[in-house]
Design a protein around this motif. Structure first.
Motif, PDB file in Angstrom:
ATOM      1  N   PHE A 242       0.841  -1.199   0.000  1.00 19.69           N
ATOM      2  CA  PHE A 242       0.000   0.000   0.000  1.00 19.69           C
ATOM      3  C   PHE A 242       0.878   1.253   0.000  1.00 19.69           C
ATOM      4  O   PHE A 242       0.668   2.187  -0.790  1.00 19.69           O
ATOM      5  CB  PHE A 242      -0.899  -0.048   1.247  1.00 19.69           C
ATOM      6  CG  PHE A 242      -1.782   1.159   1.433  1.00 19.69           C
ATOM      7  CD1 PHE A 242      -2.703   1.532   0.468  1.00 19.69           C
ATOM      8  CD2 PHE A 242      -1.694   1.918   2.592  1.00 19.69           C
ATOM      9  CE1 PHE A 242      -3.527   2.643   0.650  1.00 19.69           C
ATOM     10  CE2 PHE A 242      -2.514   3.024   2.788  1.00 19.69           C
ATOM     11  CZ  PHE A 242      -3.428   3.389   1.815  1.00 19.69           C
ATOM     12  N   LYS A 243       1.882   1.257   0.858  1.00 18.56           N
ATOM     13  CA  LYS A 243       2.775   2.415   0.958  1.00 18.56           C
ATOM     14  C   LYS A 243       3.557   2.611  -0.340  1.00 18.56           C
ATOM     15  O   LYS A 243       3.790   3.750  -0.777  1.00 18.56           O
ATOM     16  CB  LYS A 243       3.731   2.215   2.136  1.00 18.56           C
ATOM     17  CG  LYS A 243       4.634   3.425   2.384  1.00 18.56           C
ATOM     18  CD  LYS A 243       5.442   3.243   3.654  1.00 18.56           C
ATOM     19  CE  LYS A 243       6.558   4.265   3.766  1.00 18.56           C
ATOM     20  NZ  LYS A 243       6.133   5.648   3.562  1.00 18.56           N
ATOM     21  N   ALA A 244       3.931   1.486  -0.957  1.00 19.62           N
ATOM     22  CA  ALA A 244       4.740   1.566  -2.186  1.00 19.62           C
ATOM     23  C   ALA A 244       3.985   2.303  -3.295  1.00 19.62           C
ATOM     24  O   ALA A 244       4.603   2.983  -4.128  1.00 19.62           O
ATOM     25  CB  ALA A 244       5.126   0.158  -2.644  1.00 19.62           C
ATOM     26  N   VAL A 245       2.665   2.185  -3.306  1.00 15.14           N
ATOM     27  CA  VAL A 245       1.874   2.866  -4.349  1.00 15.14           C
ATOM     28  C   VAL A 245       2.039   4.380  -4.197  1.00 15.14           C
ATOM     29  O   VAL A 245       2.261   5.103  -5.168  1.00 15.14           O
ATOM     30  CB  VAL A 245       0.367   2.507  -4.238  1.00 15.14           C
ATOM     31  CG1 VAL A 245      -0.417   3.132  -5.383  1.00 15.14           C
ATOM     32  CG2 VAL A 245       0.161   1.019  -4.217  1.00 15.14           C
ATOM     33  N   ALA A 246       1.957   4.843  -2.938  1.00 17.69           N
ATOM     34  CA  ALA A 246       2.103   6.285  -2.690  1.00 17.69           C
ATOM     35  C   ALA A 246       3.537   6.728  -2.966  1.00 17.69           C
ATOM     36  O   ALA A 246       3.768   7.765  -3.603  1.00 17.69           O
ATOM     37  CB  ALA A 246       1.718   6.606  -1.253  1.00 17.69           C
ATOM     38  N   ASP A 247       4.499   5.927  -2.483  1.00 20.48           N
ATOM     39  CA  ASP A 247       5.916   6.298  -2.671  1.00 20.48           C
ATOM     40  C   ASP A 247       6.284   6.389  -4.149  1.00 20.48           C
ATOM     41  O   ASP A 247       7.124   7.197  -4.542  1.00 20.48           O
ATOM     42  CB  ASP A 247       6.826   5.288  -1.962  1.00 20.48           C
ATOM     43  CG  ASP A 247       6.722   5.406  -0.441  1.00 20.48           C
ATOM     44  OD1 ASP A 247       6.136   6.418   0.022  1.00 20.48           O
ATOM     45  OD2 ASP A 247       7.200   4.505   0.271  1.00 20.48           O
TER      46      ASP A 247
END
Lengths: 432, 295
Positions: A242-247
């Motif tokens: 999930f975080k990787a999508v934002a990053d």
């Protein structure tokens, strides 16, 4: 004298008529039904169903009172707390219903529900079973893990929609758009539930149904334990993805400050090629007049144990414990699950049925037909996590934590650790 | 006899108001106070458990309570001082009736008649980096790096943005009160000061402001109380986020009582908020009274 006798006769006839009517109404029971279905088409459909039932059952009169969505929960809680709930109450399936069941406010319908379960799609019983007992019947079904895309934009970018079958393919397609200067995923997490749903769907793809249901239900049902902890690699992997999508910069610029409507508007106006929401997105697209909209299942990770499984949401019709006539209320609940009523619901409400009826002859929009296909082909079905996890752990450790993971206030491992802490604390405080 | 009859008549007149005040204010307040010592799931009266001071003890160990209190104090300090300073400045200017003062008065008073929710939604849209006007405007004046900034989604700017909107909304009401106060100052005092050779600044400093003390106290107490009770703008603009960055006490209370299903803990927060407002308002009134005596 004749005049007086005539008056006496009229008086006697009136008294007799009054007694006859009184006798008739003594056999007829009036049931109060409360629901939050106050806006069309849902309210119209339920009112039609009530009329149909009343016409077919002269000994029962169901009176439907609908409340506006946000006022409903307060009204129902107050009525339960005051000992004056309706005879039939619609509640959100899952944690809401469990809270009432846990407090002894709902009638145990285990035996009554057994024959109905035979026509229910597998896996959905999690929504109304608490501590081994059943407390209601499901009405309507929504699918949660749906990804909407703009086929024209995908075509222009040379992205094959079939590549969206896996998370990895979805990310590769997102990268292609970003490289071409288009931010790919319309997303607004201001109200937290949208991030909750993203995390929910990623996690659902990583875990098996057994693992997914248990990790949620362990906070609601004393008889359920989970072999998987929130701090274990699988849930932490969901946070990382999930975080990787934002990053990676795949979410639209206002992803922390925009609300879901703004994000939907970006997608429907062709400014972003991807947007995820539940099956209700089909209705949203129609209302927005958006034409270039297609849908597929939210992409599970490539190594997903059950890649076609669906996340679902439903309403539950229950019989509060002080209901004045439980048997009459059961007849209404049974009627709700009949093929005739479910067909009416699906055709007029633009929604799916939790019951496995043959829908081939039903009038359904192509998008709804596609959603029904996803449901029929699903390996299994599970509720949204927020329906099967205690509200305190859910609010702090998924709703609030998903924002914290995106802002960097919590690392994925920390998000898993505090969630597990909450679960263990809660179970200990209840002596489970 | 006649006097006693009149007293009875007054009591009868007061009874309806007393009844409604007791039933709809005092009684719920007492119930709320008592429920702050309980744990309850909000569904069944049988589930109410008396926990004594446990909710209050938990509150003092809850880092999100201290976070919300800090946000609230910063918010109150910034918006109250801004409202008083800006309000007094504009009131003095408008009271001197410059050309176009009625147009400016109308502009300042417009936000008073708009609902907070409408104002919140309007600014949320304007500040959005995806659909708002602020981003393109900043780009146009040579600040392209600020165009994509998430004004309401960033820990550093979420609360300050709410402050700006709040001040904009509340300023008109303060100006209204202060102009009314300025118009009660006898013109003789001002003329006497002018004849004695006082400059405009001297008149403001030594005549106007001391005479405005009672109305300034009202403005400060009202602004402080309203600022402590801030709720609607936060819910509409940021929902307390990102990750508690703009959470104030009333939003924290709402979240605990209604979103996390803990009404006992929620009412404990409400009680503390009540005590804080009572103390701050009492302090302000005491300081103002002392100042008036000194004058």
């Amino acid at each position: 004298m004749n005049h007086i006798r005539r008056l006496q006769a009229v008086a006697l006839a009136s008294i007799a008529l009054a007694f006859w009517q009184g006798g008739a109404s003594a056999q007829q029971v009036t049931l109060d039904l409360w629901s939050e279905l106050s806006a069309p088409p849902e309210s119209t459909v339920l009112n039609k169903v009530v009329d149909m039932f009343n016409a077919a059952n002269p000994d029962i009169v169901v009176k439907h009172t609908s409340f506006e969505n946000t006022a409903y929960e307060t009204a129902l809680r107050t009525a339960f707390a005051g000992g004056t709930p309706p005879d039939i109450a619609e509640v959100n399936a899952g944690s809401n219903a469990f809270q009432y069941a846990q407090s002894g406010q709902l009638t145990d319908l285990t035996e009554f529900v057994k024959p109905i379960e035979e026509k229910l799609r597998p896996g959905l019983e999690t929504m109304y079973q608490y501590d081994g007992k059943s407390y209601g019947v499901l009405w309507g079904l929504k699918l949660g893990n749906i990804l909407y895309y703009n086929p024209e934009m995908l075509n222009a970018q040379g992205v094959d929609p079939a590549s969206l079958a896996t998370w990895e393919g979805f990310m590769a397609a997102s990268k292609m758009f970003l490289d071409a200067g288009v931010t790919p995923i319309a997303f607004g997490d201001r109200d937290q539930w949208t991030g909750n749903h993203y995390f929910n769907h990623i996690l659902h793809g990583i875990l098996s149904k057994e693992e997914y249901d248990r990790i949620g239900l362990q906070t609601l049902d004393p008889s359920v334990t989970s072999a998987i902890k929130w701090s274990d690699p699988k849930p932490v992997r969901a946070w990382e993805l999930f975080k990787a999508v934002a990053d990676a910069g795949y979410f639209t610029a206002g992803y922390l400050s925009d609300d879901n409507d703004t994000a939907a508007g970006l997608f429907f106006s062709g400014k972003a090629p991807f947007y995820s929401t539940g099956s209700w997105g089909v209705g949203m697209a129609k209302n927005a007049g958006a034409e270039n909209v297609a849908l597929t299942l939210f992409p599970p990770v490539a190594d997903s144990p059950e890649p076609t499984a669906v996340v679902t949401n439903s309403l539950l019709f229950t019989i509060p414990s002080p209901s004045k006539d439980v048997e009459a209320a059961k007849r209404f609940l049974e009627f709700l699950t009949s093929e005739q009523v479910q067909k009416l619901y699906v055709e007029e409400n633009f929604d799916l049925s939790p019951y496995a009826y043959d829908t081939s002859a039903w009038t359904m929009d192509p998008s709804l037909r596609q959603l029904a296909g996803l449901l029929e082909n699903a390996q299994n079905a599970s509720p949204f996590l927020d329906m099967i996890e205690d509200v305190k752990c859910m609010q702090e450790n998924v709703n609030e934590a998903n924002v914290a993971v995106l802002t960097g206030d919590l690392s994925p491992q920390e998000a898993g650790d505090i969630h597990q802490e909450c679960v263990e604390g809660l179970r200990a405080s209840r002596n489970w | 006899m006649r006097r006693s009859g009149r007293s009875k008549f007054y009591i009868w007149l007061l009874l309806p108001a007393f009844f409604f005040y007791t039933v709809f204010w005092m009684l719920p307040a007492v119930v709320a106070f008592l429920s702050s010592f309980t744990q309850w799931n909000g569904v069944s009266l049988a589930s109410i458990r008396w926990v004594g001071l446990a909710n209050y003890a938990e509150l003092f160990n809850d880092r999100w309570f201290w976070n919300a209190l800090r946000n609230n104090l910063v918010f109150v300090a910034v918006v109250v001082s801004s409202i008083v300073i800006l309000g007094m400045t504009y009131a003095l200017i408008l009271n001197s009736k410059p050309r176009g003062h009625s147009v400016f008065s109308t502009i300042f008073f417009i936000p008073i008649v708009l609902s907070s929710v409408v104002i919140g939604l309007l600014f949320t849209q304007m500040l959005s980096p995806t659909v708002g006007l602020v981003g393109p405007a900043l780009s146009a004046i040579g600040m392209p790096e600020a165009a994509n900034h998430q004004w309401l989604g960033s820990r550093d700017t979420a609360l300050p943005m709410i402050m700006v909107v709040y001040i904009w909304r509340e300023l008109g009401f303060a100006i209204l009160l202060l102009i009314a106060g300025l118009q009660t100052i006898p013109k003789d005092y001002l003329e006497a000061a002018r004849i004695d050779g006082a400059t405009p600044w001297d008149i403001t400093r030594y005549v106007t402001l001391p005479l405005m003390r009672p109305i300034l106290t009202v403005v400060i107490v009202l602004a402080t109380t309203n600022a402590f009770l801030l709720f609607d703008l936060v819910i509409v603009m940021t929902n307390g986020g990102p990750f508690h960055a703009s959470e104030v006490l009333s939003v924290f209370m709402y979240s605990e009582a209604f979103l996390k299903g803990n009404p006992g803990y929620g009412t404990a927060i409400a009680m503390l908020l009540f005590v804080i407002i009572l103390c701050v308002s009492g302090l302000q009134l005491a300081l103002s009274g002392r100042g008036q005596k000194a004058n």
